[in-house]
Design a protein around this motif. Structure first.
Motif, PDB file in Angstrom:
ATOM      1  N   GLN A 103      -0.023  -1.500 -14.061  1.00 38.34           N
ATOM      2  CA  GLN A 103       0.395  -2.656 -13.257  1.00 38.34           C
ATOM      3  C   GLN A 103       0.382  -2.364 -11.759  1.00 38.34           C
ATOM      4  O   GLN A 103       0.538  -3.273 -10.946  1.00 38.34           O
ATOM      5  CB  GLN A 103       1.801  -3.085 -13.675  1.00 38.34           C
ATOM      6  CG  GLN A 103       1.923  -3.499 -15.126  1.00 38.34           C
ATOM      7  CD  GLN A 103       3.349  -3.867 -15.489  1.00 38.34           C
ATOM      8  OE1 GLN A 103       4.055  -4.530 -14.726  1.00 38.34           O
ATOM      9  NE2 GLN A 103       3.785  -3.430 -16.670  1.00 38.34           N
ATOM     10  N   ARG A 105      -1.751  -2.156  -9.252  1.00 38.56           N
ATOM     11  CA  ARG A 105      -3.158  -2.515  -9.121  1.00 38.56           C
ATOM     12  C   ARG A 105      -3.679  -2.456  -7.689  1.00 38.56           C
ATOM     13  O   ARG A 105      -4.870  -2.319  -7.476  1.00 38.56           O
ATOM     14  CB  ARG A 105      -3.383  -3.923  -9.683  1.00 38.56           C
ATOM     15  CG  ARG A 105      -3.033  -4.040 -11.174  1.00 38.56           C
ATOM     16  CD  ARG A 105      -3.425  -5.392 -11.739  1.00 38.56           C
ATOM     17  NE  ARG A 105      -3.020  -5.516 -13.130  1.00 38.56           N
ATOM     18  CZ  ARG A 105      -1.894  -6.099 -13.524  1.00 38.56           C
ATOM     19  NH1 ARG A 105      -1.078  -6.613 -12.626  1.00 38.56           N
ATOM     20  NH2 ARG A 105      -1.594  -6.169 -14.798  1.00 38.56           N
ATOM     21  N   GLU A 107      -4.399  -4.697  -5.741  1.00 41.68           N
ATOM     22  CA  GLU A 107      -5.550  -5.599  -5.665  1.00 41.68           C
ATOM     23  C   GLU A 107      -5.714  -6.265  -4.295  1.00 41.68           C
ATOM     24  O   GLU A 107      -6.810  -6.727  -3.943  1.00 41.68           O
ATOM     25  CB  GLU A 107      -5.448  -6.682  -6.766  1.00 41.68           C
ATOM     26  CG  GLU A 107      -4.329  -7.702  -6.587  1.00 41.68           C
ATOM     27  CD  GLU A 107      -2.997  -7.266  -7.190  1.00 41.68           C
ATOM     28  OE1 GLU A 107      -2.139  -8.143  -7.388  1.00 41.68           O
ATOM     29  OE2 GLU A 107      -2.827  -6.050  -7.464  1.00 41.68           O
ATOM     30  N   GLY A 158      -4.657   1.863 -13.088  1.00 41.25           N
ATOM     31  CA  GLY A 158      -4.103   1.033 -12.014  1.00 41.25           C
ATOM     32  C   GLY A 158      -5.179   0.526 -11.070  1.00 41.25           C
ATOM     33  O   GLY A 158      -6.104  -0.186 -11.490  1.00 41.25           O
ATOM     34  N   PRO A 159      -5.149   0.918  -9.810  1.00 37.37           N
ATOM     35  CA  PRO A 159      -6.117   0.413  -8.840  1.00 37.37           C
ATOM     36  C   PRO A 159      -7.561   0.802  -9.136  1.00 37.37           C
ATOM     37  O   PRO A 159      -8.500   0.115  -8.755  1.00 37.37           O
ATOM     38  CB  PRO A 159      -5.669   1.056  -7.523  1.00 37.37           C
ATOM     39  CG  PRO A 159      -4.261   1.467  -7.743  1.00 37.37           C
ATOM     40  CD  PRO A 159      -4.149   1.795  -9.195  1.00 37.37           C
ATOM     41  N   ASP A 335       0.961  -4.628  -5.010  1.00 39.81           N
ATOM     42  CA  ASP A 335      -0.324  -5.302  -4.842  1.00 39.81           C
ATOM     43  C   ASP A 335      -1.082  -4.847  -3.601  1.00 39.81           C
ATOM     44  O   ASP A 335      -2.202  -5.288  -3.343  1.00 39.81           O
ATOM     45  CB  ASP A 335      -0.140  -6.826  -4.820  1.00 39.81           C
ATOM     46  CG  ASP A 335       0.702  -7.327  -3.645  1.00 39.81           C
ATOM     47  OD1 ASP A 335       1.027  -6.526  -2.735  1.00 39.81           O
ATOM     48  OD2 ASP A 335       1.054  -8.526  -3.637  1.00 39.81           O
TER      49      ASP A 335
END
Length: 489
Positions: A103, A105, A107, A158-159, A335
């Motif tokens: 989770q 990430r 993003e 993750g990322p 995020d």
């Protein structure tokens, strides 16, 4: 190619002057003779970043560290009793901290945007957590995933991105010096729990050398050292490699966290954490702290839990006037965004530094760190964090007895003294024990024209411009530039 050229140029510019090339022995008496590279003493202001898997839950009781989430949820310490009920109610009793990793990430992470904010803040260096005590690495560390037996770095889960490398490139492209935070120990690493010697030999040291060789950090903020003495960590051997053989041997700056016995004794600059700092600049030092209390993002903290921009500016001034650096932390969201309140604080600090930065960057303490011009204040202010903040909060305010508390901080460069007033001093400012050459041109940074100066006995009285509330050159504090002046001891 362009980024690589800028990185190489940045590394050359940050190389420390007068750092000898002679080999250092793996002994403290030899290692401690290495001078701190010059760039660190010039920089004064840096940005600390705590960002990782703990940024997903992003929670702690106010007054505690959110980045310690995993350890605190499993702790039996009564002082940490609030953690487990929160975790179970929010994520479920069987939810494993390691399952937060997918989770995380990032993003919305835009390293160039981060670097732009840092550059606009007036900071000169940036220090990112390469890994915290949970062991999760922000670069493709093979040691991390191997010892944990699962993907435990930001490239494999993750990322799925080299966060450390991306930010290193972006910050250097903006002319900022890049550094890393590195945790020696990892709370629940299976190898740490079963065989500490093997953990050091097979995991920690190879991982440390990997991150240094890959990203060439000009500063290493070591942490987690308290679990063993420096001999157990092989710190003397590791630092000898760093100073003699590593690709950053000439410019790297290190702190004092290399074993349970080393703080304020061995290593490079001394560290203080949520403290008043040190009294003078006889040894390089740095105060590090968050804007609120937590380093990692804590969603339980509200606006009133954060220090105001005014307080942070005064903290920077006070720290620098005593010879220290300030490493101010932000905790980005999972995020990849910087919380707006944190970004606002940084940009407002930058607004102040754009006008007054010459009194901060590249300066040294004057003979006397500060003058209280009205009101009697306790000497223990330099040794007690709470007392120090109580004083800073009163500066420029109107206390109950009706007497305004005024303080003047001093910094200097060769040939120039800076007197920094907390708050607008009024139409005149009286400076005691300051020698000013006849005919010297005294100015207020951000305002054109010379100021009128009179000698009244042992005091120097400076008349300031008659400015309205919206006409002052900056907020929070103001700087008088006094060429050739000195402060008497």
């Amino acid at each position: 190619m362009k980024i690589k050229t800028l990185v190489a140029l940045s590394l050359l510019l940050t190389a420390g002057a007068n750092v000898p090339a002679a080999p250092y022995e793996p002994k403290w008496e030899s290692l401690d003779r290495r001078p701190t590279p010059a760039w660190f003493g010039e920089a004064k202001f840096g940005i600390f970043i705590h960002w990782g898997v703990y940024s997903v839950p992003a929670w702690a009781p106010v007054g505690q560290y959110a980045e310690w989430y995993w350890q605190c949820v499993l702790s039996k310490d009564p002082k940490k009793a609030a953690w487990r009920p929160y975790h179970e109610a929010t994520f479920g009793a069987g939810f494993d901290y390691r399952d937060f990793a997918p989770q995380f990430r990032a993003e919305l992470f835009k390293p160039e945007q981060w670097a732009d904010v840092f550059a606009r803040s007036g900071a000169k260096y940036v220090v990112l957590t390469s890994k915290h005590h949970d062991g999760f690495a922000l670069w493709p560390s093979t040691e991390a995933s191997r010892t944990w037996g699962r993907p435990w770095n930001a490239v494999e889960t993750g990322p799925k991105r080299d966060l450390l490398g991306d930010l290193a490139d972006a910050t250097r492209a903006r002319g900022l010096t890049f550094g890393i935070y590195f945790s020696y120990y990892e709370w629940f690493n299976p190898l740490w729990l079963s065989d500490r010697k093997r953990f050091v030999d097979e995991h920690m040291i190879p991982q440390f050398k990997d991150v240094v060789t890959r990203y060439r950090p000009s500063l290493i903020f070591n942490d987690g050292e308290w679990e063993m003495p420096s001999a157990g960590w092989r710190s003397e051997e590791l630092l000898a490699w760093l100073f003699n053989e590593s690709p950053v041997r000439d410019e790297v700056v290190v702190n004092d966290r290399w074993g349970g016995e080393t703080r304020h004794k061995h290593g490079g600059y001394w560290t203080t954490e949520y403290a008043a700092g040190l009294a003078d600049g006889s040894h390089p030092w740095e105060e590090n702290r968050g804007m609120g209390h937590s380093y990692g993002l804590n969603r339980a903290e509200r606006a009133e839990d954060y220090r105001s921009t005014r307080e942070l500016v005064l903290l920077l001034i006070d720290t620098v006037s005593r010879g220290g650096n300030l490493l101010l932390d932000i905790g980005p969201a999972a995020d990849g965004t910087i919380p707006p309140l944190m970004e606002q604080r940084l940009l407002e600090i930058g607004d102040w530094l754009r006008v007054n930065g010459e009194a901060i960057h590249g300066t040294r303490p004057a003979a006397r760190a500060a003058q209280w011009t009205e009101g009697k204040r306790p000497e223990q202010a330099y040794g007690d964090y709470q007392v120090r903040y109580e004083l800073l909060e009163q500066v420029g305010q109107q206390p109950r007895d009706g007497r305004a508390v005024k303080q003047v901080f001093f910094t200097q460069k060769p040939g120039t003294l800076y007197a920094i007033t907390a708050g607008w001093p009024g139409r005149t400012l009286t400076l005691h024990d300051v020698d000013l050459p006849a005919g010297a041109s005294v100015t207020l940074l951000g305002v054109s024209g010379e100021l009128k100066v009179e000698r009244r006995g042992a005091a120097l009285v400076v008349t300031l411009p008659d400015l309205g509330p919206d006409e002052a050159p900056s907020r929070y504090a103001h700087v008088l530039k006094l060429p050739g002046a000195t402060v008497k001891r």
